[in-house]
Design a protein around this motif. Sequence first.
Motif, short mmCIF file in Angstrom:
data_model
loop_
_atom_site.label_atom_id
_atom_site.label_comp_id
_atom_site.label_asym_id
_atom_site.label_seq_id
_atom_site.Cartn_x
_atom_site.Cartn_y
_atom_site.Cartn_z
N TYR A 252 69.73 5.07 20.04
CA TYR A 252 69.53 4.81 18.74
C TYR A 252 69.36 6.30 17.99
O TYR A 252 69.76 6.20 16.72
N GLY A 304 79.66 -2.07 19.28
CA GLY A 304 79.83 -2.16 17.86
C GLY A 304 80.31 -0.57 17.26
O GLY A 304 79.95 -0.10 15.81
N ILE B 17 61.72 4.25 16.57
CA ILE B 17 62.72 4.53 16.07
C ILE B 17 62.72 4.58 14.39
O ILE B 17 62.12 3.78 13.98
N ASP B 21 67.68 5.89 11.93
CA ASP B 21 68.43 5.39 13.28
C ASP B 21 68.38 3.91 13.02
O ASP B 21 69.31 3.34 13.94
N ARG B 24 71.59 2.75 11.41
CA ARG B 24 72.86 3.09 12.41
C ARG B 24 72.84 1.68 13.37
O ARG B 24 73.85 1.22 13.44
N ARG B 28 75.77 -1.18 13.83
CA ARG B 28 76.68 -1.55 14.93
C ARG B 28 76.43 -2.98 15.28
O ARG B 28 77.22 -3.75 15.87
#
Lengths: 618, 202
Positions: A252, A304, B17, B21, B24, B28
Amino acid sequence: MNTEKYAHLLKHVEKPGRYVGGELNSEYKDPATVDLNLCFCFPDTYEIGMSNLGMRILVGCLNQMDGVYCQRSYAPWPDMEAQLLQNDLPLYALETGEPLCDFDALLFTLQYELCYTNVLNMIRLSGLPMYAKDRTGEMPLIIAGGPCSYNPEPLADFVDIFSIGEGEEALCELAELIRTCKKEGVSKEELLYRASRLEGFYVPSLYNVTYNEDGTLASFTPRREGVPATVRKRIITDMDKVYFPEKSPMPYLDVVHDRVMMEVTRGCIRGCRFCQAGMIYRPYRDKSPEGINACAMASIGHTGYSEISLTSLSISDYPRLPELVDKLLAWTEEQKVGLSLPSQRIDAFYEELMEKVMSVRKSGLTFAPEAGTQRLRDVINKNIAEDDILVACEKAFDGGRNSLKLYFMNGLPTERDEDIVGIAELAQKIVDLFYAKKRKGRGVTVTVSVSCFVPKPFTPFQWEAQNDFRELERKQKLLRDHITSRKIDYKYHDAKVSRLEAVFAKGDRRLGKALAYAVEKGQKFDAWDEFFSYENWMSYFADTGIDPAFYANRVMGETELLPWDFIGIGVTKRFLLSEKHKAEAETTTPDCRTKCSACGANTLCGGKGCSAHPVKEN
Amino acid sequence: MKYVFATFTKTGNLRYISHLDLQRAFTRLLLRTGLPIKFSEGFNPHPKLMFAQPLSLFQESVCEVAEFRFEDDCPAEAETLARLQAQSPEGMTFTKVEYSEKKLPPCKAAEYTLTFETALDVEAFQALFAGEMPVVKKTKTREETVDIAPLITEKSFAKTEKGVALRCVLPCGNEYLNPSYIEQFLGDKVTDMRVMREKLMF
């Protein structure tokens, strides 16, 4: 992992995401039902560790084994370390939160010398004794591998078993051996003996070392029959059959290399004489474009990511690169996935390829001439002529680029002041080249980044002394004085950091006491500016009776027994010595594809010869 | 082109988190689904992604809403939901997918459960919320003391194992009040506060 036990600690640390795991694609097994619990430990921060392809490969590889569970742990930043100590909690693994002291073995990767204090600190934070001799059979084995294990001696007192060479097959064999030993209930001593007899493993406690009066090594001999006098490194012979982690944990946090890293080649055909990677990873091997393409496609699907980086010591030496790039571009453009090609040599053909690749995303261009004059480039066997550099820069400028980065080294063997001045002159020529034509844009920036030469084991320069750090600093200033253009951005490394690197790179097992002492004094994260302290290190060396100059600044004799001579990397000492002599005579050696120089690495390929085949048939 | 609103949880270790973050990771996730995501035009194409209301570090939620866009040809909402769920990491569960012709309206308020670790009983704890509640709010340019009491609405208190739970509504938008200001106000009267965002109000 269940973080409840750590929740009150995590509230007080800067980046709690480093310590909680839970990343997509993390591996979950039940530690209670597997035969063998391993933890792969990276002795630097999470963000650096998660960027390491080797660790991803090896963790994935071990987890493919039935009954084996390999978890991960990274060096805690000092804020987390303080929390752990304050709350009397041990360091733990990210997948299950199990304390590291409860594992069967901890596997450390040694990527650079300045992580050694972190290795010891992580052992300490796990609640384990640092010294191997103080750890009982009930405690986890400490195993280490990676590039620095080609001279494992500075860590010989602390590590039970070193893995020498490529780990994909070797570590699985070792895991099997440990599992068997555990089942049979054999002693730690017997386990270590059996491990020493597996090819590619070095057990430091099974060797006797004696020294001459002048401090040099007198002998290095096995203590028991059956323990090999030479430990041969392991390699993978078929790169298309080796495991590749297509589905590995997705961080992350904003890690350093946050993209799909596709390994294209291992080894390098060039033979630059300062370069350790160029020697220890020989022979040259590569993967097929088909294999790489399939891995890349699967990796993008599982992650991804929107970028693929092709990794190689020298990507333009991969003969099938154009074919590979075409295969990749056939689907990456449509999926808006970018390609990047790092580690480049300078040649025109390459720039055209770059243009093609960079149609998705354009990044900076980096060249590594390494030395400022042709004479010194010949000494280090960096077979690039000034014209090659200028032609490539011109092409880059014509293609619309206006920033370039150039890598150099100072303190190289035989270096004179004119070689330093040559760096400034070369950079100036490149700037002038830009302004020789009318160009659009804001002008040019040429970044000159200069590191300090560190002599490394298993290179033709392994015998060399590093320049005294004051001399390195003088050379850095000399270069500064000769750079006059404001278009040149000059950066250089701290010479004191490089000196410590040289001490540990060329060190022997007597350095262990300085390392242990440093860690007890709280030294860690030496690779980080905020924690590196040259003064501290000088006092640790003084207090433990070690002369750093003996390691960093002494020319070793050609007949001297070197601390790492017992490791067999394929490339022979005789070859390294002949390269040293050729460097002194300022003569170059052709790359492996042009002409085989009989370095000895082909003996690792099982008599099949080395695969540094010609670029083109005609 | 359609706007897609996806409602999901951010619970468990995902509270460690940060919003940045998560953005992102979410991008994905979208790319892994293979859904017909609309990309931004330009030099560095990426999916256009918005979140209804950012969630701070250490806070959890069962009602986060992300907005992204699809090309015209897209699957039914249920299939999109299933494909998002198939790619979601630990701590993230997709609960709803809605298509819209219009952008997500601004979020007006959010309902929270705040679980405090405290030695105080419910009555004593509740009393702390009765009068003015001055806290120091820091912005990029200045610090100011604000009374947050009028911003905390629909309060209900309940006893828990280690203290008190407060269910309340806090404003979003310009008036946004981060629950951490309540912890700041309470100071050493509480030893911990867990934040669960229960509902976003548009």
